[in-house]
Design a protein around this motif. Structure first.
Motif, PDB file in Angstrom:
ATOM      1  N   ASN A   1       0.819  -1.216   0.000  1.00  0.00           N
ATOM      2  CA  ASN A   1       0.000   0.000   0.000  1.00  0.00           C
ATOM      3  C   ASN A   1       0.850   1.262   0.000  1.00  0.00           C
ATOM      4  OD1 ASN A   1       0.975  -0.381   2.596  1.00  0.00           O
ATOM      5  ND2 ASN A   1      -0.863   0.482   3.563  1.00  0.00           N
ATOM      6  N   MET A   2       2.067   1.168  -0.542  1.00  0.00           N
ATOM      7  CA  MET A   2       3.010   2.269  -0.473  1.00  0.00           C
ATOM      8  C   MET A   2       2.504   3.524  -1.183  1.00  0.00           C
ATOM      9  SD  MET A   2       5.949   2.427   1.079  1.00  0.00           S
ATOM     10  CE  MET A   2       5.186   3.846   1.857  1.00  0.00           C
ATOM     11  N   ILE A   3       1.920   3.364  -2.353  1.00  0.00           N
ATOM     12  CA  ILE A   3       1.436   4.522  -3.110  1.00  0.00           C
ATOM     13  C   ILE A   3       0.354   5.254  -2.332  1.00  0.00           C
ATOM     14  CG2 ILE A   3       0.247   5.268  -5.205  1.00  0.00           C
ATOM     15  CD1 ILE A   3       3.110   4.488  -5.681  1.00  0.00           C
ATOM     16  N   GLU A   4      -0.542   4.508  -1.717  1.00  0.00           N
ATOM     17  CA  GLU A   4      -1.617   5.107  -0.927  1.00  0.00           C
ATOM     18  C   GLU A   4      -1.050   5.922   0.238  1.00  0.00           C
ATOM     19  OE1 GLU A   4      -5.354   3.685   1.920  1.00  0.00           O
ATOM     20  OE2 GLU A   4      -4.430   2.269   0.517  1.00  0.00           O
ATOM     21  N   ILE A   5      -0.031   5.383   0.887  1.00  0.00           N
ATOM     22  CA  ILE A   5       0.594   6.096   2.004  1.00  0.00           C
ATOM     23  C   ILE A   5       1.308   7.348   1.502  1.00  0.00           C
ATOM     24  CG2 ILE A   5       2.300   5.944   3.861  1.00  0.00           C
ATOM     25  CD1 ILE A   5       1.782   2.945   3.952  1.00  0.00           C
ATOM     26  N   MET A   6       2.010   7.238   0.381  1.00  0.00           N
ATOM     27  CA  MET A   6       2.724   8.388  -0.178  1.00  0.00           C
ATOM     28  C   MET A   6       1.766   9.485  -0.605  1.00  0.00           C
ATOM     29  SD  MET A   6       5.456   5.990  -2.185  1.00  0.00           S
ATOM     30  CE  MET A   6       5.558   7.040  -3.613  1.00  0.00           C
ATOM     31  N   ASP A   7       0.616   9.105  -1.106  1.00  0.00           N
ATOM     32  CA  ASP A   7      -0.375  10.094  -1.542  1.00  0.00           C
ATOM     33  C   ASP A   7      -0.839  10.981  -0.393  1.00  0.00           C
ATOM     34  OD1 ASP A   7      -0.356   9.458  -4.212  1.00  0.00           O
ATOM     35  OD2 ASP A   7      -2.084   8.114  -4.110  1.00  0.00           O
ATOM     36  N   LYS A   8      -0.803  10.446   0.818  1.00  0.00           N
ATOM     37  CA  LYS A   8      -1.237  11.223   1.974  1.00  0.00           C
ATOM     38  C   LYS A   8      -0.292  12.385   2.274  1.00  0.00           C
ATOM     39  CE  LYS A   8      -3.635   7.348   4.199  1.00  0.00           C
ATOM     40  NZ  LYS A   8      -3.714   6.469   5.397  1.00  0.00           N
ATOM     41  N   CYS A   9       0.909  12.353   1.690  1.00  0.00           N
ATOM     42  CA  CYS A   9       1.875  13.434   1.878  1.00  0.00           C
ATOM     43  C   CYS A   9       1.630  14.603   0.929  1.00  0.00           C
ATOM     44  CB  CYS A   9       3.299  12.919   1.667  1.00  0.00           C
ATOM     45  SG  CYS A   9       3.778  11.545   2.725  1.00  0.00           S
ATOM     46  N   LEU A  10       0.894  14.375  -0.143  1.00  0.00           N
ATOM     47  CA  LEU A  10       0.766  15.375  -1.203  1.00  0.00           C
ATOM     48  C   LEU A  10       0.106  16.674  -0.761  1.00  0.00           C
ATOM     49  CD1 LEU A  10      -0.046  13.099  -4.277  1.00  0.00           C
ATOM     50  CD2 LEU A  10       2.150  14.088  -3.584  1.00  0.00           C
ATOM     51  N   PRO A  11      -0.911  16.660   0.114  1.00  0.00           N
ATOM     52  CA  PRO A  11      -1.471  17.943   0.556  1.00  0.00           C
ATOM     53  C   PRO A  11      -0.437  18.864   1.196  1.00  0.00           C
ATOM     54  CG  PRO A  11      -2.983  16.180   1.092  1.00  0.00           C
ATOM     55  CD  PRO A  11      -1.720  15.518   0.603  1.00  0.00           C
ATOM     56  N   VAL A  12       0.465  18.295   2.005  1.00  0.00           N
ATOM     57  CA  VAL A  12       1.523  19.104   2.615  1.00  0.00           C
ATOM     58  C   VAL A  12       2.506  19.577   1.555  1.00  0.00           C
ATOM     59  CG1 VAL A  12       3.478  19.061   4.220  1.00  0.00           C
ATOM     60  CG2 VAL A  12       1.316  17.966   4.843  1.00  0.00           C
ATOM     61  N   VAL A  13       2.814  18.716   0.586  1.00  0.00           N
ATOM     62  CA  VAL A  13       3.720  19.087  -0.501  1.00  0.00           C
ATOM     63  C   VAL A  13       3.174  20.305  -1.240  1.00  0.00           C
ATOM     64  CG1 VAL A  13       4.717  18.362  -2.704  1.00  0.00           C
ATOM     65  CG2 VAL A  13       4.618  16.752  -0.797  1.00  0.00           C
ATOM     66  N   LYS A  14       1.900  20.273  -1.595  1.00  0.00           N
ATOM     67  CA  LYS A  14       1.298  21.363  -2.355  1.00  0.00           C
ATOM     68  C   LYS A  14       1.163  22.628  -1.521  1.00  0.00           C
ATOM     69  CE  LYS A  14      -1.266  18.163  -5.303  1.00  0.00           C
ATOM     70  NZ  LYS A  14      -2.606  17.658  -5.703  1.00  0.00           N
ATOM     71  N   GLN A  15       0.820  22.478  -0.256  1.00  0.00           N
ATOM     72  CA  GLN A  15       0.664  23.635   0.605  1.00  0.00           C
ATOM     73  C   GLN A  15       1.997  24.321   0.879  1.00  0.00           C
ATOM     74  OE1 GLN A  15      -1.385  22.762   4.270  1.00  0.00           O
ATOM     75  NE2 GLN A  15      -1.243  24.872   5.034  1.00  0.00           N
ATOM     76  N   SER A  16       3.059  23.540   0.969  1.00  0.00           N
ATOM     77  CA  SER A  16       4.371  24.095   1.293  1.00  0.00           C
ATOM     78  C   SER A  16       5.026  24.777   0.109  1.00  0.00           C
ATOM     79  CB  SER A  16       5.302  22.984   1.783  1.00  0.00           C
ATOM     80  OG  SER A  16       5.658  22.118   0.716  1.00  0.00           O
ATOM     81  N   GLN A  17       4.712  24.325  -1.099  1.00  0.00           N
ATOM     82  CA  GLN A  17       5.370  24.805  -2.315  1.00  0.00           C
ATOM     83  C   GLN A  17       6.882  24.559  -2.250  1.00  0.00           C
ATOM     84  OE1 GLN A  17       4.072  28.922  -2.725  1.00  0.00           O
ATOM     85  NE2 GLN A  17       2.201  28.279  -3.759  1.00  0.00           N
ATOM     86  N   ALA A  18       7.272  23.472  -1.612  1.00  0.00           N
ATOM     87  CA  ALA A  18       8.692  23.105  -1.531  1.00  0.00           C
ATOM     88  C   ALA A  18       9.240  22.847  -2.924  1.00  0.00           C
ATOM     89  CB  ALA A  18       8.868  21.873  -0.653  1.00  0.00           C
ATOM     90  N   GLU A  19      10.477  23.267  -3.167  1.00  0.00           N
ATOM     91  CA  GLU A  19      11.094  23.115  -4.481  1.00  0.00           C
ATOM     92  C   GLU A  19      11.987  21.878  -4.573  1.00  0.00           C
ATOM     93  OE1 GLU A  19      13.055  26.674  -5.624  1.00  0.00           O
ATOM     94  OE2 GLU A  19      11.204  27.837  -5.767  1.00  0.00           O
ATOM     95  N   VAL A  20      12.503  21.396  -3.452  1.00  0.00           N
ATOM     96  CA  VAL A  20      13.306  20.174  -3.441  1.00  0.00           C
ATOM     97  C   VAL A  20      12.411  19.050  -2.947  1.00  0.00           C
ATOM     98  CG1 VAL A  20      15.348  19.014  -2.541  1.00  0.00           C
ATOM     99  CG2 VAL A  20      15.410  21.482  -2.978  1.00  0.00           C
ATOM    100  N   LEU A  21      12.117  18.090  -3.820  1.00  0.00           N
ATOM    101  CA  LEU A  21      11.233  16.979  -3.491  1.00  0.00           C
ATOM    102  C   LEU A  21      11.951  15.668  -3.786  1.00  0.00           C
ATOM    103  CD1 LEU A  21       7.948  18.350  -5.115  1.00  0.00           C
ATOM    104  CD2 LEU A  21       8.607  18.478  -2.701  1.00  0.00           C
ATOM    105  N   ILE A  22      12.166  14.867  -2.766  1.00  0.00           N
ATOM    106  CA  ILE A  22      12.941  13.638  -2.902  1.00  0.00           C
ATOM    107  C   ILE A  22      12.169  12.459  -2.324  1.00  0.00           C
ATOM    108  CG2 ILE A  22      15.034  12.417  -2.166  1.00  0.00           C
ATOM    109  CD1 ILE A  22      16.458  15.134  -2.124  1.00  0.00           C
ATOM    110  N   LEU A  23      12.106  11.374  -3.092  1.00  0.00           N
ATOM    111  CA  LEU A  23      11.584  10.101  -2.609  1.00  0.00           C
ATOM    112  C   LEU A  23      12.791   9.212  -2.363  1.00  0.00           C
ATOM    113  CD1 LEU A  23       8.922   8.552  -2.050  1.00  0.00           C
ATOM    114  CD2 LEU A  23       9.101   7.629  -4.362  1.00  0.00           C
ATOM    115  N   LEU A  24      13.031   8.861  -1.106  1.00  0.00           N
ATOM    116  CA  LEU A  24      14.269   8.195  -0.727  1.00  0.00           C
ATOM    117  C   LEU A  24      14.011   6.748  -0.338  1.00  0.00           C
ATOM    118  CD1 LEU A  24      17.310   8.719  -0.275  1.00  0.00           C
ATOM    119  CD2 LEU A  24      16.763   9.300   2.097  1.00  0.00           C
ATOM    120  N   SER A  25      14.693   5.834  -1.032  1.00  0.00           N
ATOM    121  CA  SER A  25      14.539   4.408  -0.781  1.00  0.00           C
ATOM    122  C   SER A  25      15.825   3.838  -0.198  1.00  0.00           C
ATOM    123  CB  SER A  25      14.203   3.668  -2.087  1.00  0.00           C
ATOM    124  OG  SER A  25      14.175   2.274  -1.886  1.00  0.00           O
ATOM    125  N   GLU A  26      15.676   2.978   0.802  1.00  0.00           N
ATOM    126  CA  GLU A  26      16.834   2.332   1.401  1.00  0.00           C
ATOM    127  C   GLU A  26      17.460   1.338   0.434  1.00  0.00           C
ATOM    128  OE1 GLU A  26      19.546   1.452   4.510  1.00  0.00           O
ATOM    129  OE2 GLU A  26      17.900   2.914   4.585  1.00  0.00           O
TER     130      GLU A  26
END
Length: 266
Positions: A89-114
């Motif tokens: 269910n990784m995509i579903e969990i990651m999608d929950k981060c998107l509202p904060v991403v859009k609200q913050s207007q952060a320019e550096v966006l990284i998806l980090l995998s071990e």
């Protein structure tokens, strides 16, 4: 300036990985001081000190995105999401981060995998991850990936992305308005491994081409140039390997022409 006024990097874990471990890796320090920023936010103050500028920033973590204040989100300049490809269910969990991403207007966006994404050992189709990154302008970085001579990977790539950002409170050590000398090229392209950033590029839309042309306008300063390189990569990241070579060659050719002139031999 109060620590709470510094721009922030939000490191959020969608997996069992500890964000504090990521902060230690970024800083290359085992013993770090963590303080309470506000609410459930933990913070570590880090002074970026590179050749061209210094900037005080906060490396922050939180275990509840719903409790982040508007003021904190406003200060977020970069977001690093830790994920585990083996969770179904990784995509579903990651999608929950998107509202904060859009609200913050952060320019550096990284998806980090071990771990490296291996199609044969995961519950999520790797193309789904790549598409998610492309759609949401995230750069996928794998910690255990081995770099070659023309690329930067793992935690070094994370640091590079943070160094290349134009932090709002940075204090420039020098002013660069026309990066045309060999010394500047060596520092900004070779030492910063700008060629490595360009190796993942694929210019296949009119919008990408326009951005590429704009990137090399002669009146751009160093920070704007680096920032536009990063944005260009984010727009077209996670493309198949076989499509990258031609784009990388074109990008590097145009880079050298922009710095050395049209008469340069390749």
């Amino acid at each position: 300036m109060s620590m709470n006024k510094f721009p922030c990097v939000l490191i959020y874990s969608c997996s069992d990985d500890d964000p504090l471990k990521t902060i230690k890796l970024i800083r290359d320090e085992e013993n770090i001081q963590v303080s309470n920023y506000e609410g459930n936010i933990l913070s570590n103050c880090w002074t970026i000190d590179c050749k061209y500028y210094t900037a005080d920033i906060n490396l922050c973590t939180s275990n509840n995105l719903n409790e982040l204040s508007e003021q904190f989100i406003h200060n977020v300049n970069a977001i690093i999401i830790l994920f585990n490809i083996e969770k179904s269910n990784m995509i579903e969990i990651m999608d929950k981060c998107l509202p904060v991403v859009k609200q913050s207007q952060a320019e550096v966006l990284i998806l980090l995998s071990e771990k490296k994404i291996d199609e044969m050992s995961t519950n999520v189709n790797s193309n789904t991850i790549f598409e998610w990154c492309r759609k949401n302008n995230f750069e996928l970085i794998v910690l255990d990936e081995i770099a070659d001579e023309m690329d930067t990977t793992g935690i070094e790539r994370v640091r590079q992305a943070l160094y290349a950002h134009h932090w709002p409170n940075l204090k420039a050590k020098c002013q660069i308005t026309h990066p045309s000398t060999k010394a500047v090229i060596e520092d900004t392209v070779i030492n910063s491994q700008l060629s490595g950033e360009l190796s993942d590029l694929k210019m296949d839309t009119e919008q990408d081409t326009d951005l590429f042309s704009e990137m090399f306008e002669v009146d751009n300063d160093f920070f704007k140039t680096i920032d536009k390189v990063r944005k260009l990569k984010e727009k077209i990241s996670a493309m198949p390997d076989e499509e990258r070579k031609d784009a990388a060659e074109k990008a590097l050719t145009e880079s050298w022409k922009a710095f050395f002139g049209e008469d340069v031999d390749f």
